[in-house]
Structure formats: structure tokens, C-alpha cells
Design a protein around this motif. Structure first.
Motif, PDB file in Angstrom:
ATOM      1  N   LYS A  93     -72.130  30.503 -54.484  1.00  0.00           N
ATOM      2  CA  LYS A  93     -71.876  31.014 -53.144  1.00  0.00           C
ATOM      3  C   LYS A  93     -70.688  30.278 -52.517  1.00  0.00           C
ATOM      4  O   LYS A  93     -70.359  29.167 -52.894  1.00  0.00           O
ATOM      5  N   GLY A  94     -70.078  30.928 -51.531  1.00  0.00           N
ATOM      6  CA  GLY A  94     -68.961  30.318 -50.834  1.00  0.00           C
ATOM      7  C   GLY A  94     -67.637  30.562 -51.534  1.00  0.00           C
ATOM      8  O   GLY A  94     -67.568  31.236 -52.563  1.00  0.00           O
ATOM      9  N   PRO A  95     -66.547  30.018 -50.972  1.00  0.00           N
ATOM     10  CA  PRO A  95     -65.218  30.195 -51.562  1.00  0.00           C
ATOM     11  C   PRO A  95     -65.138  29.630 -52.980  1.00  0.00           C
ATOM     12  O   PRO A  95     -65.774  28.620 -53.292  1.00  0.00           O
ATOM     13  N   SER A  96     -64.354  30.299 -53.824  1.00  0.00           N
ATOM     14  CA  SER A  96     -64.200  29.862 -55.211  1.00  0.00           C
ATOM     15  C   SER A  96     -63.030  28.886 -55.316  1.00  0.00           C
ATOM     16  O   SER A  96     -61.898  29.274 -55.637  1.00  0.00           O
ATOM     17  N   TYR A  97     -63.309  27.629 -55.039  1.00  0.00           N
ATOM     18  CA  TYR A  97     -62.281  26.600 -55.140  1.00  0.00           C
ATOM     19  C   TYR A  97     -62.201  26.088 -56.573  1.00  0.00           C
ATOM     20  O   TYR A  97     -63.227  25.751 -57.183  1.00  0.00           O
ATOM     21  N   SER A  98     -60.984  25.983 -57.087  1.00  0.00           N
ATOM     22  CA  SER A  98     -60.792  25.523 -58.463  1.00  0.00           C
ATOM     23  C   SER A  98     -61.354  24.126 -58.667  1.00  0.00           C
ATOM     24  O   SER A  98     -61.922  23.825 -59.727  1.00  0.00           O
ATOM     25  N   VAL A  99     -61.205  23.255 -57.674  1.00  0.00           N
ATOM     26  CA  VAL A  99     -61.675  21.877 -57.827  1.00  0.00           C
ATOM     27  C   VAL A  99     -63.196  21.840 -58.022  1.00  0.00           C
ATOM     28  O   VAL A  99     -63.710  20.996 -58.779  1.00  0.00           O
ATOM     29  N   ASP A 100     -63.935  22.755 -57.377  1.00  0.00           N
ATOM     30  CA  ASP A 100     -65.386  22.796 -57.557  1.00  0.00           C
ATOM     31  C   ASP A 100     -65.747  23.244 -58.968  1.00  0.00           C
ATOM     32  O   ASP A 100     -66.652  22.686 -59.602  1.00  0.00           O
ATOM     33  N   SER A 101     -65.047  24.254 -59.468  1.00  0.00           N
ATOM     34  CA  SER A 101     -65.302  24.729 -60.830  1.00  0.00           C
ATOM     35  C   SER A 101     -64.969  23.652 -61.854  1.00  0.00           C
ATOM     36  O   SER A 101     -65.700  23.458 -62.830  1.00  0.00           O
ATOM     37  N   LEU A 102     -63.869  22.946 -61.640  1.00  0.00           N
ATOM     38  CA  LEU A 102     -63.494  21.884 -62.570  1.00  0.00           C
ATOM     39  C   LEU A 102     -64.491  20.732 -62.527  1.00  0.00           C
ATOM     40  O   LEU A 102     -64.771  20.105 -63.555  1.00  0.00           O
ATOM     41  N   ASN A 103     -65.050  20.457 -61.365  1.00  0.00           N
ATOM     42  CA  ASN A 103     -66.082  19.426 -61.264  1.00  0.00           C
ATOM     43  C   ASN A 103     -67.300  19.778 -62.110  1.00  0.00           C
ATOM     44  O   ASN A 103     -67.847  18.913 -62.808  1.00  0.00           O
ATOM     45  N   THR A 104     -67.723  21.032 -62.060  1.00  0.00           N
ATOM     46  CA  THR A 104     -68.888  21.432 -62.855  1.00  0.00           C
ATOM     47  C   THR A 104     -68.547  21.467 -64.345  1.00  0.00           C
ATOM     48  O   THR A 104     -69.380  21.112 -65.180  1.00  0.00           O
ATOM     49  N   LEU A 105     -67.323  21.860 -64.681  1.00  0.00           N
ATOM     50  CA  LEU A 105     -66.903  21.825 -66.083  1.00  0.00           C
ATOM     51  C   LEU A 105     -66.843  20.393 -66.603  1.00  0.00           C
ATOM     52  O   LEU A 105     -67.232  20.125 -67.746  1.00  0.00           O
ATOM     53  N   ARG A 106     -66.385  19.482 -65.776  1.00  0.00           N
ATOM     54  CA  ARG A 106     -66.316  18.082 -66.186  1.00  0.00           C
ATOM     55  C   ARG A 106     -67.712  17.526 -66.420  1.00  0.00           C
ATOM     56  O   ARG A 106     -67.931  16.703 -67.324  1.00  0.00           O
ATOM     57  N   THR A 107     -68.696  18.002 -65.628  1.00  0.00           N
ATOM     58  CA  THR A 107     -70.090  17.605 -65.861  1.00  0.00           C
ATOM     59  C   THR A 107     -70.593  18.158 -67.184  1.00  0.00           C
ATOM     60  O   THR A 107     -71.285  17.467 -67.942  1.00  0.00           O
TER      61      THR A 107
END
Length: 209
Positions: free
Chosen positions: A79-93
Motif C-alpha cells: 500500500k502507499g506510494p511505490s518508492y524505489s528505496v522501499d522496494s530495494l530495502n525489502t530486496l536487500r532483506t
């Protein structure tokens, strides 16, 4: 382990310009895979014309059978805006030890300082800029400084470090755009040969444009 490429976008619709760019980078940079990540709620652009589920279906159909192409729905399910930094944080996890490379076009790179928490991106991943003729690399300002300190011409740097480098790679120029495809469809013209037939069939069936 080889790097993971992350290719985000609205893909509204996906077309051969997207696919050819990803394929060239997959081969030239020796990525393990490229993850196509349809954007859910783009923060810097208008909302997508086709629903998220349809865009996901189109991307899945477009990349089916191509070794090294993977679809990733994490932005559509968040949910919410699709910020690249958030996606990269989850990928890094998910991939704490892997090299990750965010793939963007030169137009997006020019606007990078406008992105949400953009300075954190290089702490999480590399940036690979797909460069096409007609665009000039910035040599001044924050991006000029960033290219001076973080830019590299060595593909090996993308493999040896998990993040932190900017790599510019020339890709084939295909004059195809999603907006032009949508306009063609609005004029009842068939967009065949601009995208896979499987994507054309989804557009025809769903009447999403």
C-alpha cells in the motif's frame, strides 16, 4: 553469485523497448536474473491507465519462457506510494549477500535528486543507467559529483560489490513508447510488432485501453 537486476516501471503496457533493454543488460552485464517490478502507485507520475492486475498479467505474458526474466509483485502488493528505496530495502532483506542493480533510463537518472530518499539507493544497490542516443550525461551539480565519485566503467565492480556503483550502458534505441501504443489502440489500430502477441491478446480481451 551474479547480480540481480531490478527493472521497475508502470509497464502500461510493456513493449519491445522494455524487453530489448532488459535482454541486452542481462547478457552484457552477466546478471543472474532481471526482476520486472510493475509499479503500484507511482509517486512522480500520473496513475496507470490499466489496473495493476492487468499490467502484472501483461508483464508475466511478455517474459514467459525467457531464461533470466522474473516477475516481482512486491510493489503491487504494498500500500502507499511505490518508492524505489522501499522496494530495494525489502530486496536487500531477501538477498542480503547479493549484488543488486537498479536499472533506470537516462531520463529517470536526470531526475534522481527528486526521488524519495534518493541518496540511500546506492547504499542498497548499484544503479545501471540504460543510455540511449540523444541524452547527455550530467557533468555538474549533484549528479555530476555522484558520477565522479560513484561512476565505474568496470562490469566487474557490479559483481564484486553489493552496492554503491553507477554504471552507464548503451542500449539499442527502439522508438516505442507506452503512451503511443495507448494512442494507437484508442484509434482502433492494432499494436502488433510493438509488443509480444500475448500482450496484444490481453489488451484485446480486457479492453484496458
Amino acid at each position: 553469485m551474479k547480480p540481480i537486476g531490478v527493472f521497475g516501471g508502470r509497464f502500461d503496457p510493456i513493449h519491445y523497448g522494455h524487453l530489448r533493454t532488459a535482454f541486452e543488460l542481462l547478457q552484457a552485464l552477466n546478471f543472474e536474473e532481471i526482476r520486472f517490478m510493475p509499479c503500484g502507485n507511482p509517486p512522480h507520475r500520473d496513475q496507470a491507465h490499466a489496473d495493476a492486475e492487468i499490467r502484472f498479467e501483461m508483464v508475466a505474458a511478455a517474459i514467459e519462457g525467457q531464461h533470466g526474466f522474473v516477475i516481482d509483485d512486491r510493489e503491487l502488493s504494498r500500500k502507499g506510494p511505490s518508492y524505489s528505496v522501499d522496494s530495494l530495502n525489502t530486496l536487500r532483506t531477501d538477498f542480503p549477500l547479493r549484488s543488486i542493480a537498479l536499472i533506470i533510463g537516462m531520463d529517470a537518472f536526470i531526475n534522481l535528486p527528486k526521488w524519495y530518499q534518493w541518496q540511500e539507493i546506492l547504499q542498497l544497490s548499484h544503479i545501471v543507467v540504460a543510455h540511449r542516443p540523444g541524452w547527455r550525461l550530467p557533468d555538474m551539480g549533484p549528479l555530476g559529483e555522484l558520477l565522479t565519485t560513484k561512476g565505474t566503467h568496470r562490469v566487474d565492480d557490479l559483481h564484486e560489490a553489493k552496492s554503491g556503483h553507477i554504471y552507464i550502458h548503451d542500449v539499442t534505441q527502439l522508438e516505442i513508447s507506452s503512451s503511443e501504443i495507448r494512442e494507437l489502440i484508442s484509434l482502433n489500430r492494432i499494436p502488433r510488432f510493438l509488443m509480444p502477441d500475448s500482450v496484444c491478446e490481453i489488451i484485446k480481451r480486457t479492453r484496458c485501453y
